[in-house]
Scaffold this motif. Sequence first.
Motif, PDB file in Angstrom:
ATOM      1  N   HIS A  61     141.818 114.979  81.737  1.00 12.91           N
ATOM      2  CA  HIS A  61     141.058 113.737  81.465  1.00 12.91           C
ATOM      3  C   HIS A  61     140.974 112.929  82.756  1.00 12.91           C
ATOM      4  O   HIS A  61     141.951 112.319  83.178  1.00 12.91           O
ATOM      5  CB  HIS A  61     141.774 112.907  80.382  1.00 12.91           C
ATOM      6  CG  HIS A  61     141.095 111.602  80.064  1.00 12.91           C
ATOM      7  ND1 HIS A  61     140.851 111.201  78.768  1.00 12.91           N
ATOM      8  CD2 HIS A  61     140.612 110.607  80.843  1.00 12.91           C
ATOM      9  CE1 HIS A  61     140.248 110.021  78.779  1.00 12.91           C
ATOM     10  NE2 HIS A  61     140.101 109.631  80.033  1.00 12.91           N
TER      11      HIS A  61
ATOM     12  N   MET B 256     135.145 112.947  82.491  1.00 13.07           N
ATOM     13  CA  MET B 256     134.649 112.056  81.441  1.00 13.07           C
ATOM     14  C   MET B 256     133.180 111.723  81.674  1.00 13.07           C
ATOM     15  O   MET B 256     132.725 111.608  82.820  1.00 13.07           O
ATOM     16  CB  MET B 256     135.490 110.777  81.409  1.00 13.07           C
ATOM     17  CG  MET B 256     136.873 111.012  80.869  1.00 13.07           C
ATOM     18  SD  MET B 256     136.839 111.593  79.160  1.00 13.07           S
ATOM     19  CE  MET B 256     137.681 113.153  79.328  1.00 13.07           C
TER      20      MET B 256
ATOM     21  N   HIS C 224     138.160 110.366  85.318  1.00 11.16           N
ATOM     22  CA  HIS C 224     136.870 109.722  85.604  1.00 11.16           C
ATOM     23  C   HIS C 224     136.568 109.925  87.080  1.00 11.16           C
ATOM     24  O   HIS C 224     137.293 109.408  87.934  1.00 11.16           O
ATOM     25  CB  HIS C 224     136.933 108.223  85.275  1.00 11.16           C
ATOM     26  CG  HIS C 224     137.282 107.959  83.846  1.00 11.16           C
ATOM     27  ND1 HIS C 224     136.320 107.814  82.873  1.00 11.16           N
ATOM     28  CD2 HIS C 224     138.472 107.879  83.212  1.00 11.16           C
ATOM     29  CE1 HIS C 224     136.914 107.631  81.703  1.00 11.16           C
ATOM     30  NE2 HIS C 224     138.221 107.664  81.874  1.00 11.16           N
TER      31      HIS C 224
ATOM     32  N   ASP D  66     143.721 110.150  83.213  1.00 11.61           N
ATOM     33  CA  ASP D  66     142.834 109.002  82.976  1.00 11.61           C
ATOM     34  C   ASP D  66     142.649 108.182  84.256  1.00 11.61           C
ATOM     35  O   ASP D  66     142.484 106.963  84.189  1.00 11.61           O
ATOM     36  CB  ASP D  66     143.336 108.118  81.828  1.00 11.61           C
ATOM     37  CG  ASP D  66     142.264 107.145  81.353  1.00 11.61           C
ATOM     38  OD1 ASP D  66     141.072 107.390  81.630  1.00 11.61           O
ATOM     39  OD2 ASP D  66     142.618 106.135  80.719  1.00 11.61           O
TER      40      ASP D  66
ATOM     41  N   HIS E 263     144.996 109.883  76.076  1.00 11.37           N
ATOM     42  CA  HIS E 263     145.853 108.837  76.646  1.00 11.37           C
ATOM     43  C   HIS E 263     146.610 108.045  75.579  1.00 11.37           C
ATOM     44  O   HIS E 263     146.408 106.847  75.416  1.00 11.37           O
ATOM     45  CB  HIS E 263     145.078 107.900  77.577  1.00 11.37           C
ATOM     46  CG  HIS E 263     143.678 107.530  77.131  1.00 11.37           C
ATOM     47  ND1 HIS E 263     143.405 106.999  75.899  1.00 11.37           N
ATOM     48  CD2 HIS E 263     142.491 107.617  77.774  1.00 11.37           C
ATOM     49  CE1 HIS E 263     142.109 106.779  75.801  1.00 11.37           C
ATOM     50  NE2 HIS E 263     141.534 107.151  76.926  1.00 11.37           N
TER      51      HIS E 263
HETATM   52 ZN    ZN Z   1     139.587 107.654  80.360  1.00  9.52          ZN
END
Ligand code: ZN
Length: 351
Positions: free
Chosen positions: A15, A41, A17, A248, A175
Amino acid sequence: MPETRLTLRRPDDWHVHLRDGDRLAQVLGETARVFARAIVMPNLEAPVTTVKDAAAYRNRINRSVKGARFTPLMTLYLTDTSDPDEVEKGYRSGVVIACKLYPAHATTNAEHGVTDVANIRSVLARMEKVGLPLLVHGEVTDPDVDVFDREVVFIERVLAPLVKDFPGLRVVFEHVTTAEAVAFVRESREGIAATITPHHLMINRNAMFRGGFRPHAYCLPVAKREVHRLALRQAAVSGEPRFFLGTDSAPHAAAAKESACGCAGIYNAPVAMAAYATVFEEEGALDRLENFSSHSGAAFYGLPVNEDTLVLERAPFAVPERLGDMVPFLAGETLPWRVAGLGGPTRGPVL
Ligand code: ZN
Ligand code: NCD
């Protein structure tokens, strides 16, 4: 004498970004030099909702990689009008590894998210049928629900019914931040897993208020009380295959966070593996780090483990105060582990 070097099968980030444009070029190297694969993502300013968008975004990432051995794995952003045929096409073409459910307005760039899960039932049914996992941002957005309770209320109102209604759907509860989420995942049927970030293992909600307001400790779901952090640590180091690595990492310009309405997201890619190693060592579980970072996620997605390795070394790692216009997680702090580099291929267990 404690070990001074730790060789792991190369980890994956399930995961992350990576953003787009200049920001992509700026942050990608931090992920690609460590992780072999990453689930990217789809919450770009114009969300990635079609297979064509996902393939084009993947091309932009691949063009930015510049020599690193790195595979981006793409996701589709579900909206109220997502089409089951498009989702299936993504799966069949091999471009799309999962679909992402953002409840509308739950987080950064979630304006186009799903307003009610009832609106995507046909999509979920198709994903269940073809075997495409659903990645869930697990927070309700009802303003009457206290911000620190949004994950737990989401379990009750949305996730538990969804997991029951689609008994074959594979779901990653992304998360996770609460003891309740850990317990839910542990007690769920087969096919339910969770990712855990480095920051939720290291900070609790006090970090946002230490001596003043600290926007760089703000992300969504927001960090909770200490009891929850301890439950997350226990889950991460347990070796249970349902819990695996997802950073994340969510880069934003410092100015966008240090604002009257600062945005949510912690940029942890530059420190992620050093931070996880620190946590696992503190918990006396360095021997289980590889399960969490390199085995369990691959197993969930039915992918082979990576052949190459990552070497960590015990050496002080002073995290920079700033990286370009961003403030990374743990800025100004010193970690006991750092990434030394990639090692060669392995065929057997390396720990
Ligand atoms: Zn995220
Ligand atoms: C993420 C972002 O900035 O894109 N922010 C965050 O606080 N985690 C979105 C998300 O994953 O919620």
